[in-house]
Design a protein around this motif. Structure first.
Motif, PDB file in Angstrom:
ATOM      1  N   ILE A  56       0.813  -1.185  -0.152  1.00 47.59           N
ATOM      2  CA  ILE A  56       0.007   0.032  -0.074  1.00 47.59           C
ATOM      3  C   ILE A  56       0.766   1.142  -0.004  1.00 47.59           C
ATOM      4  O   ILE A  56       0.764   2.242  -0.943  1.00 47.59           O
ATOM      5  CB  ILE A  56      -0.897  -0.101   1.144  1.00 47.59           C
ATOM      6  CG1 ILE A  56      -2.030  -1.255   0.939  1.00 47.59           C
ATOM      7  CG2 ILE A  56      -1.601   1.338   1.383  1.00 47.59           C
ATOM      8  CD1 ILE A  56      -2.751  -1.485   2.299  1.00 47.59           C
ATOM      9  N   LEU A  57       1.740   1.204   0.998  1.00 51.43           N
ATOM     10  CA  LEU A  57       2.755   2.375   0.940  1.00 51.43           C
ATOM     11  C   LEU A  57       3.506   2.706  -0.408  1.00 51.43           C
ATOM     12  O   LEU A  57       3.683   3.635  -0.760  1.00 51.43           O
ATOM     13  CB  LEU A  57       3.593   2.326   2.115  1.00 51.43           C
ATOM     14  CG  LEU A  57       2.929   2.335   3.431  1.00 51.43           C
ATOM     15  CD1 LEU A  57       4.045   2.228   4.693  1.00 51.43           C
ATOM     16  CD2 LEU A  57       2.069   3.732   3.825  1.00 51.43           C
ATOM     17  N   GLU A  58       3.854   1.681  -0.901  1.00 48.14           N
ATOM     18  CA  GLU A  58       4.724   1.431  -2.335  1.00 48.14           C
ATOM     19  C   GLU A  58       3.777   2.297  -3.191  1.00 48.14           C
ATOM     20  O   GLU A  58       4.122   3.299  -3.936  1.00 48.14           O
ATOM     21  CB  GLU A  58       4.996   0.221  -2.594  1.00 48.14           C
ATOM     22  CG  GLU A  58       5.782  -0.001  -4.131  1.00 48.14           C
ATOM     23  CD  GLU A  58       6.124  -1.395  -4.714  1.00 48.14           C
ATOM     24  OE1 GLU A  58       7.207  -1.420  -5.081  1.00 48.14           O
ATOM     25  OE2 GLU A  58       5.167  -1.789  -4.702  1.00 48.14           O
ATOM     26  N   THR A  59       2.543   1.936  -3.313  1.00 40.36           N
ATOM     27  CA  THR A  59       1.574   2.639  -4.473  1.00 40.36           C
ATOM     28  C   THR A  59       1.557   4.149  -4.176  1.00 40.36           C
ATOM     29  O   THR A  59       1.443   4.927  -5.083  1.00 40.36           O
ATOM     30  CB  THR A  59       0.039   1.980  -4.376  1.00 40.36           C
ATOM     31  OG1 THR A  59       0.280   0.441  -4.619  1.00 40.36           O
ATOM     32  CG2 THR A  59      -0.639   2.761  -5.369  1.00 40.36           C
ATOM     33  N   ILE A  60       1.558   4.527  -2.647  1.00 41.79           N
ATOM     34  CA  ILE A  60       1.043   5.802  -2.385  1.00 41.79           C
ATOM     35  C   ILE A  60       2.404   6.569  -2.916  1.00 41.79           C
ATOM     36  O   ILE A  60       2.357   7.600  -3.232  1.00 41.79           O
ATOM     37  CB  ILE A  60       0.727   5.604  -1.068  1.00 41.79           C
ATOM     38  CG1 ILE A  60      -0.495   5.399  -0.968  1.00 41.79           C
ATOM     39  CG2 ILE A  60       0.936   7.279  -0.411  1.00 41.79           C
ATOM     40  CD1 ILE A  60      -1.324   5.426   0.319  1.00 41.79           C
ATOM     41  N   MET A 119       4.536   5.814  -5.149  1.00 41.28           N
ATOM     42  CA  MET A 119       4.666   5.875  -6.596  1.00 41.28           C
ATOM     43  C   MET A 119       3.833   7.071  -7.084  1.00 41.28           C
ATOM     44  O   MET A 119       4.387   7.894  -7.893  1.00 41.28           O
ATOM     45  CB  MET A 119       4.133   4.771  -7.386  1.00 41.28           C
ATOM     46  CG  MET A 119       5.148   3.519  -7.139  1.00 41.28           C
ATOM     47  SD  MET A 119       4.158   2.080  -7.956  1.00 41.28           S
ATOM     48  CE  MET A 119       5.465   0.827  -8.079  1.00 41.28           C
ATOM     49  N   ILE A 120       2.658   7.278  -6.583  1.00 43.71           N
ATOM     50  CA  ILE A 120       1.836   8.301  -7.024  1.00 43.71           C
ATOM     51  C   ILE A 120       2.421   9.831  -6.408  1.00 43.71           C
ATOM     52  O   ILE A 120       2.421  10.428  -7.417  1.00 43.71           O
ATOM     53  CB  ILE A 120       0.428   8.169  -6.453  1.00 43.71           C
ATOM     54  CG1 ILE A 120      -0.164   7.180  -7.354  1.00 43.71           C
ATOM     55  CG2 ILE A 120      -0.607   9.226  -6.759  1.00 43.71           C
ATOM     56  CD1 ILE A 120      -1.536   6.118  -6.850  1.00 43.71           C
ATOM     57  N   SER A 121       2.592   9.560  -5.041  1.00 41.54           N
ATOM     58  CA  SER A 121       2.775  11.000  -4.537  1.00 41.54           C
ATOM     59  C   SER A 121       4.177  11.644  -4.913  1.00 41.54           C
ATOM     60  O   SER A 121       4.471  12.843  -4.647  1.00 41.54           O
ATOM     61  CB  SER A 121       2.674  11.178  -3.221  1.00 41.54           C
ATOM     62  OG  SER A 121       3.311  10.217  -2.404  1.00 41.54           O
ATOM     63  N   LEU A 181       3.736   8.739 -10.754  1.00 39.58           N
ATOM     64  CA  LEU A 181       2.813   7.773 -11.343  1.00 39.58           C
ATOM     65  C   LEU A 181       1.671   8.416 -11.551  1.00 39.58           C
ATOM     66  O   LEU A 181       0.886   8.984 -10.956  1.00 39.58           O
ATOM     67  CB  LEU A 181       2.697   6.657 -10.488  1.00 39.58           C
ATOM     68  CG  LEU A 181       1.795   5.420 -10.794  1.00 39.58           C
ATOM     69  CD1 LEU A 181       2.257   4.721 -12.273  1.00 39.58           C
ATOM     70  CD2 LEU A 181       1.697   4.151  -9.884  1.00 39.58           C
ATOM     71  N   TYR A 191     -10.113   6.156  -6.943  1.00 39.44           N
ATOM     72  CA  TYR A 191      -8.894   5.454  -6.959  1.00 39.44           C
ATOM     73  C   TYR A 191      -7.498   5.891  -6.405  1.00 39.44           C
ATOM     74  O   TYR A 191      -6.608   5.345  -6.278  1.00 39.44           O
ATOM     75  CB  TYR A 191      -8.881   4.541  -8.076  1.00 39.44           C
ATOM     76  CG  TYR A 191      -9.885   3.629  -8.562  1.00 39.44           C
ATOM     77  CD1 TYR A 191      -9.885   2.547  -8.203  1.00 39.44           C
ATOM     78  CD2 TYR A 191     -10.988   4.009  -9.236  1.00 39.44           C
ATOM     79  CE1 TYR A 191     -10.779   1.467  -8.341  1.00 39.44           C
ATOM     80  CE2 TYR A 191     -12.188   3.136  -9.483  1.00 39.44           C
ATOM     81  CZ  TYR A 191     -11.867   1.768  -9.213  1.00 39.44           C
ATOM     82  OH  TYR A 191     -12.951   1.103  -9.251  1.00 39.44           O
ATOM     83  N   GLY A 192      -7.669   7.291  -6.242  1.00 38.14           N
ATOM     84  CA  GLY A 192      -6.710   7.942  -5.843  1.00 38.14           C
ATOM     85  C   GLY A 192      -5.578   8.123  -6.775  1.00 38.14           C
ATOM     86  O   GLY A 192      -4.396   8.408  -6.518  1.00 38.14           O
ATOM     87  N   ILE A 193      -6.017   8.014  -8.050  1.00 40.76           N
ATOM     88  CA  ILE A 193      -4.861   7.899  -9.267  1.00 40.76           C
ATOM     89  C   ILE A 193      -5.025   9.086 -10.080  1.00 40.76           C
ATOM     90  O   ILE A 193      -6.033   9.338 -10.507  1.00 40.76           O
ATOM     91  CB  ILE A 193      -4.927   6.865 -10.167  1.00 40.76           C
ATOM     92  CG1 ILE A 193      -5.337   5.566  -9.396  1.00 40.76           C
ATOM     93  CG2 ILE A 193      -3.738   6.638 -10.951  1.00 40.76           C
ATOM     94  CD1 ILE A 193      -5.855   4.544 -10.490  1.00 40.76           C
ATOM     95  N   ILE A 241       2.422  -0.720 -13.015  1.00 44.10           N
ATOM     96  CA  ILE A 241       1.994   0.461 -13.805  1.00 44.10           C
ATOM     97  C   ILE A 241       0.728   0.025 -14.727  1.00 44.10           C
ATOM     98  O   ILE A 241      -0.230   0.972 -14.631  1.00 44.10           O
ATOM     99  CB  ILE A 241       3.002   1.065 -14.443  1.00 44.10           C
ATOM    100  CG1 ILE A 241       4.101   1.618 -13.588  1.00 44.10           C
ATOM    101  CG2 ILE A 241       2.418   2.386 -15.448  1.00 44.10           C
ATOM    102  CD1 ILE A 241       5.336   2.209 -14.257  1.00 44.10           C
ATOM    103  N   MET A 246      -2.629  -0.710 -13.100  1.00 42.37           N
ATOM    104  CA  MET A 246      -3.343   0.341 -12.863  1.00 42.37           C
ATOM    105  C   MET A 246      -4.101   0.948 -14.062  1.00 42.37           C
ATOM    106  O   MET A 246      -5.251   1.288 -13.949  1.00 42.37           O
ATOM    107  CB  MET A 246      -2.485   1.304 -12.255  1.00 42.37           C
ATOM    108  CG  MET A 246      -3.179   2.530 -11.628  1.00 42.37           C
ATOM    109  SD  MET A 246      -2.032   3.726 -11.171  1.00 42.37           S
ATOM    110  CE  MET A 246      -1.465   4.414 -12.649  1.00 42.37           C
TER     111      MET A 246
END
Lengths: 89, 451
Positions: free
Chosen positions: B7-11, B13-15, B19, B67-69, B249, B252
């Motif tokens: 979960i933290l990895e995805t966040i 990547m985005i922030s 990503l 989805y927060g993307i 990636i 997603m």
């Protein structure tokens, strides 16, 4: 439908209480919590059930975000599927 | 429960690593908008686009929130206009202006499909559309245009290549008050894909459904960060790191494409597995190459690094998506990639090296500013070289060069936003005019005869 809420920021009294207060008001059920504090950095991941949530996910996300800002926290609220699709085959 | 690390990895990547979903592009068929009257044709086109894409931006924003993307662009592609407006008498640029209005009404930032497919020859409508390009691109904001001048199967239409050199020059002049920006919205293709979601080359091919959602993912920053974290590993291990990252990636992108198509009542088209850079710091394909071990992108070894990167991105991405298409590969647009701009300014990266790089990646000589006094024949010859690489290697290649009116090599232009800034790169001044004026068609290569 489930969502993942992550809360990151400086540790303080009442973070979990603040977040759960918002969730209770919107009828969101907490399914699981994982939380840790590294030195004074607070990190929490919550899995919640939003199927009976009184508002849409987008609005819940905004509300949590605003509440987080008042405490200096970054709160991300994201649909569970994003993590399932990225990290599960 | 889900793994906290994941979960933290995805966040992260985005922030931190940029990503994002680069674009949700809704392809709309305009085949049923044909009419003998240009005004009638234009009004049918406007009605269809605004009706079909009415909810596109709202749906994109809702998915982004839930989805927060980040979804950077919402766009529209349409059937090549030279087909749709073929039977309508009158000024073809009228349709471009209508598309512009429809794009504005739906809130998208670009609409692609002011297009002609002339790889084997030109119809009267193709000729009219191509002749209208300088006007169409200078009187609209959001309209993107593409011309397919070659395929592996049919060879290269050198008459069209010659004409496009002139058209690019005239478009540069028609938009000279904006540093010839019109040329940034015009792509010349070989083997143009019919489901490409990226601008300026997006159009909705004739074999496509009534309405289809095509999604372009991005993530050079994420790939670069993953390579950095992997430390001093060998290239076999590095290829695996890139594949795993590309997989995540693309998953997603797959999720967003599925969700967007369901909500818009459109077919799921494809996910385009491209590494599309932006001028943002860290979101650069050049920086990935440098992270792989090059001192500066463009030095010897660049083509090999890029080839491996491109291949690993595809291998990781293909398993992650049910339908892969579009351009799918690493993009190397100069102006849109801060690392590429830096490499040009250092004098390491030049147009010859960029041409070599396009043999192993998508998509071509992209967003390259060249001196305003470059002759039409030289531009045609640049196109011919690049298009040959695509035709012979059975891949898509394209040319999007901007001969900046009134400016010389060494000067710089700033387009702003995702378009970035471009140092004006020198070209070889020796004349290929006699070759270009021969005209005719370069026959298809022997390996195209596969039946």
């Amino acid at each position: 439908m489930r969502a993942v809420i992550t809360v990151i920021g400086k540790d303080a009294v009442g973070i979990i209480a603040e977040v759960s207060d918002v969730l209770r008001k919107h009828n969101v059920n907490i399914l699981d919590i994982s939380q840790s504090v590294f030195t004074d950095l607070f990190a929490m991941v919550m899995l919640v059930d939003i199927s009976k949530c009184t508002v849409g996910l987008a609005q819940l996300s905004d509300t949590l975000n605003e509440r987080g800002k008042t405490m200096g926290l970054t709160i991300h609220t994201m649909h569970e599927d994003i993590f399932n699709s990225m990290h599960r085959i | 429960m889900l793994n906290t690390f994941d979960i933290l990895e995805t966040i992260k990547m985005i922030s931190e690593e940029h990503l994002d979903i680069r674009t949700i592009t809704l392809g709309i068929s305009l085949i049923d908008c044909a009419s003998e009257d240009m005004k009638r044709c234009a009004s049918k086109i406007y009605d269809k686009i605004t009706k079909r894409a009415e909810r596109l931006v709202a749906v994109g924003e809702a998915i982004e929130k839930e989805y927060g993307i980040p979804i950077i662009n919402k766009r529209i592609s349409v059937t090549p206009i030279s087909l749709v407006a073929a039977s309508a008498a009158g000024d073809m640029a009228e349709i471009a202006r209508t598309m512009d209005k429809a794009a504005e009404a739906t809130g998208v930032n670009f609409i692609g499909g002011y297009t002609a497919l002339v790889h084997k020859g030109m119809t009267e409508a193709d000729k009219r559309l191509i002749a209208s390009l300088p006007e169409a691109l200078s009187t609209t904001e959001r309209v993107c245009s593409s011309v397919n001048v070659a395929t592996t199967k049919s060879g290269i239409n050198m008459d069209a290549v010659r004409e496009m050199g002139e058209i690019i020059k005239r478009t540069a002049e028609a938009t000279k008050d904006r540093d010839s920006f019109g040329c940034a919205k015009l792509v010349v293709f070989a083997n143009a894909p019919e489901d490409n979601p990226f601008m300026a080359g997006a159009f909705h091919g004739v074999g496509e459904a009534e309405c289809a959602v095509n999604v372009g993912v991005s993530g050079p920053g994420v790939v670069r960060a993953a390579i950095r974290r992997s430390g001093n590993c060998n290239l076999t291990e590095l290829a695996d790191v890139i594949k795993k990252t590309a997989f995540k990636i693309t998953r997603m992108g797959q999720l967003v494409a599925k969700e967007a198509s369901a909500r818009l009542g459109a077919s799921f088209g494809i996910v385009d597995l491209s590494l599309a850079p932006t001028p943002a710091v860290g979101d650069s394909v050049a920086k990935i190459l440098e992270e792989m071990g090059l001192e500066v992108a463009g030095c010897h070894g660049t083509t090999a690094c890029l080839a491996m990167l491109n291949d690993a991105v595809k291998k990781g991405g293909i398993m992650a998506s049910s339908h892969v298409g579009g351009l799918s590969g690493a993009f190397i647009p100069v102006s849109e990639d801060a690392g590429m701009v830096e490499a040009v300014q250092k004098g390491v990266l030049n147009i010859d090296k960029l041409e070599a790089m396009t043999a192993v990646c998508s998509v071509g000589l992209d967003m390259i500013a060249i001196p305003g006094d470059t002759s039409a024949e030289i531009i045609s010859a640049i196109i011919a070289d690049e298009i040959s690489i695509g035709v012979v290697n059975n891949k898509t290649t394209a040319v999007r060069v901007i001969p900046v009116y009134g400016k010389k090599a060494g000067e710089s232009i700033v387009f702003g936003g995702l378009w970035g800034e471009a140092p004006i790169m020198p070209v070889h001044p020796e004349s290929p005019a006699a070759f270009i004026h021969r005209g005719g068609r370069i026959p298809s290569p022997v390996h195209s005869q596969r039946n």
